[in-house]
Design an enzyme around this catalytic site. Structure first.
Site, PDB file in Angstrom:
ATOM      1  N   ASP A   1       0.845  -1.188   0.000  1.00 19.84           N
ATOM      2  CA  ASP A   1       0.000   0.000   0.000  1.00 19.84           C
ATOM      3  C   ASP A   1       0.887   1.248   0.000  1.00 19.84           C
ATOM      4  OD1 ASP A   1      -2.328   1.835   0.856  1.00 19.84           O
ATOM      5  OD2 ASP A   1      -3.282  -0.132   0.871  1.00 19.84           O
TER       6      ASP A   1
ATOM      7  N   HIS B   1      -3.812   5.928   3.641  1.00 21.72           N
ATOM      8  CA  HIS B   1      -4.534   4.733   3.213  1.00 21.72           C
ATOM      9  C   HIS B   1      -3.910   3.461   3.789  1.00 21.72           C
ATOM     10  CE1 HIS B   1      -6.035   1.648   0.346  1.00 21.72           C
ATOM     11  NE2 HIS B   1      -7.114   2.427   0.303  1.00 21.72           N
TER      12      HIS B   1
ATOM     13  N   ASN C   1     -13.714  -0.073  -6.606  1.00 18.86           N
ATOM     14  CA  ASN C   1     -14.800   0.833  -6.229  1.00 18.86           C
ATOM     15  C   ASN C   1     -15.464   1.433  -7.458  1.00 18.86           C
ATOM     16  OD1 ASN C   1     -13.941   0.309  -3.633  1.00 18.86           O
ATOM     17  ND2 ASN C   1     -13.098   2.338  -3.263  1.00 18.86           N
TER      18      ASN C   1
ATOM     19  N   SER D   1     -11.159  -1.445  -0.436  1.00 19.35           N
ATOM     20  CA  SER D   1      -9.821  -1.478   0.138  1.00 19.35           C
ATOM     21  C   SER D   1      -9.882  -1.595   1.651  1.00 19.35           C
ATOM     22  CB  SER D   1      -9.033  -0.227  -0.259  1.00 19.35           C
ATOM     23  OG  SER D   1      -9.683   0.939   0.197  1.00 19.35           O
TER      24      SER D   1
END
Length: 449
Positions: A157, A190, A281, A351
């Site tokens: 990530d 994130h 998404n 996520s």
């Protein structure tokens, strides 16, 4: 966990080489003095004496090799656009593929509830009392004994904030241009949020993850803006393979399929690593929209566990991608977890759903007592076959991941030493009886012979 040194090229240090991966196109083009393309180059099997010969081919057309890997024979290079045709025609080159972009949605915007009094989270003593998110409770992870002890989880990530009061980071590596190889700090938010869902510490502060005692590794494959390339993602997978990180969690996605990334995933899967990925998404037309295919890559790859998201009302999240490759459903809407600046944030997305499944996978891995990377098919089967039916449609795959049911499955204890409780005594007694019977039979056979 064994450590392995990545080989990087160009006569420069490891940190600078890691910075080359993900170098902005303009910077690389200026360095070569011409328009360039960033590509994967695969050597033709049986033609080259060694990989160095392929590097010579790249140099001969004016290209620059960016990175090679520990576990893959292909390389990443920047080559002049005018030299691509010549490269593809070379008898020593099997294929050339573009290095496409990956990342998280640009509009990912977590909310920061005011949890601190006084404001600010630098002092851990001021953090709020620990509270499990609704997602942890919904999948039953708050009611199980295993905690992920001994299981390595790679969070691929934007990095992880290593000094967060609710997180313990075991180590990591940076493969982006934002910092040196050892700088895997998250400056986006994130990755820290994802890490908290999967494995925030059980320390009475802030939040707690599904597998709070798992070893979290910050594998930074997305830059500080949340974007990256497949080569950086592959470098992260390669690092996890070289360092025996059993579970590889990817809360990201790209719009384009990649044969090279697919090859890396297949290799990691064959090597005993479990890979999980957010479905995307891109939205849906409702949970009954079975004909829709809105998933991003590599969630659609068969050797990846693809995760879609639901809200607190057990409804498919409106933003969630759907498709035939969906494997599991998990909580994904308005989930509170850790974020940068030692804060906590509420965020949504597939996520966010993915690390719920990652955490349960770590619990099952611990219970089965796998020693390092091992057979992933039993773990994947347990997750799928114990899932709870919520939507009753194609949009949930096998259903909602269920920690209690997964750990209650008989297969979850295969390989255990049965070291506690009355079961241990019964098993030992049975084994002694079997040994006596076998010995007696062998003695009789000896007499007969």
């Amino acid at each position: 966990m064994k450590l392995s040194r990545r080989r990087v090229l160009g006569g420069i240090g490891a940190g600078a080489a890691a910075g080359l991966v993900g170098m902005p196109a303009s910077a690389a083009e200026d360095g070569l003095g011409t328009d360039t393309e960033r590509v994967f180059i695969h050597p033709k099997a049986g033609v080259l004496d060694d990989l160095g010969e392929l590097l010579d081919v790249i140099e001969a057309i004016g290209g620059t090799t960016v990175l090679e890997f520990d576990n893959f024979e292909f390389v990443v290079a920047r080559v002049p656009s005018t030299g691509l045709d010549e490269l593809r025609r070379d008898r020593r080159v099997a294929s050339v593929e573009d290095d496409h972009e990956t990342g998280i949605p640009s509009d990912w915007s977590p909310s920061l509830p005011n949890l601190f009094d006084p404001p600010g989270g630098s002092n851990c003593a001021t953090h709020p009392d620990q509270r499990a998110s609704w997602g942890v409770e919904r999948i039953g992870a708050d009611a199980v004994e295993p905690d992920g002890t001994g299981v390595d989880v790679g969070i691929l990530d934007t990095g992880i904030q290593s000094a967060h009061c609710s997180l313990s980071v075991a180590g990591g590596r940076n493969f982006t241009a934002d910092g040196t190889a050892g700088d895997y700090e998250d400056r986006h938010g994130h990755g820290t949020h994802v890490a908290g869902v999967a494995g925030a510490d059980d320390n009475d502060r802030g939040v707690v993850g599904v597998a709070p005692n798992a070893n979290l590794y910050a594998v930074k494959v997305l830059g500080d803006d949340g974007s990256g390339r497949y080569s950086e993602l592959i470098a992260g997978i390669d690092w996890c393979m070289s360092n025996d990180v059993e579970i590889i969690s990817m809360s990201l996605g790209g719009k384009t399929e990649s044969a090279t990334l697919g090859r890396a995933i297949d290799a990691a899967h064959s090597d005993g690593h479990l890979l999980l990925c957010a479905a995307g998404n891109e939205g849906n037309d409702g949970s009954d929209s079975c004909a829709a295919e809105t998933m991003t890559y590599p969630a659609t790859h068969e050797n990846v566990v693809a995760v879609t998201a639901m809200d607190e009302g057990d409804r498919l999240a409106s933003y969630s991608s759907v498709g035939s490759a969906v494997d599991l459903l998990a909580p994904g809407t308005n989930v509170t977890s850790s974020t940068v600046d030692n804060e906590y944030a509420e965020a949504s997305g597939t996520s966010v759903a993915t690390p719920f499944v990652t955490g349960v996978a770590a619990l099952v891995w611990e219970t089965r007592e796998e020693d390092g990377p091992g057979p992933t098919d039993p773990v994947r089967a347990i997750l799928g076959e114990t899932a709870e039916t919520v939507l009753g449609t194609c949009a949930e795959g096998d259903g909602l991941v269920n920690a209690r049911a997964a750990l209650g499955d008989d297969r979850a204890t295969e390989g255990s030493d049965w070291s506690d409780g009355p079961v241990s005594g019964l098993r030992s007694l049975f084994e002694r009886v079997v040994d006596l019977v076998v010995g007696f039979v062998e003695w009789l056979l000896g007499l007969v012979s």
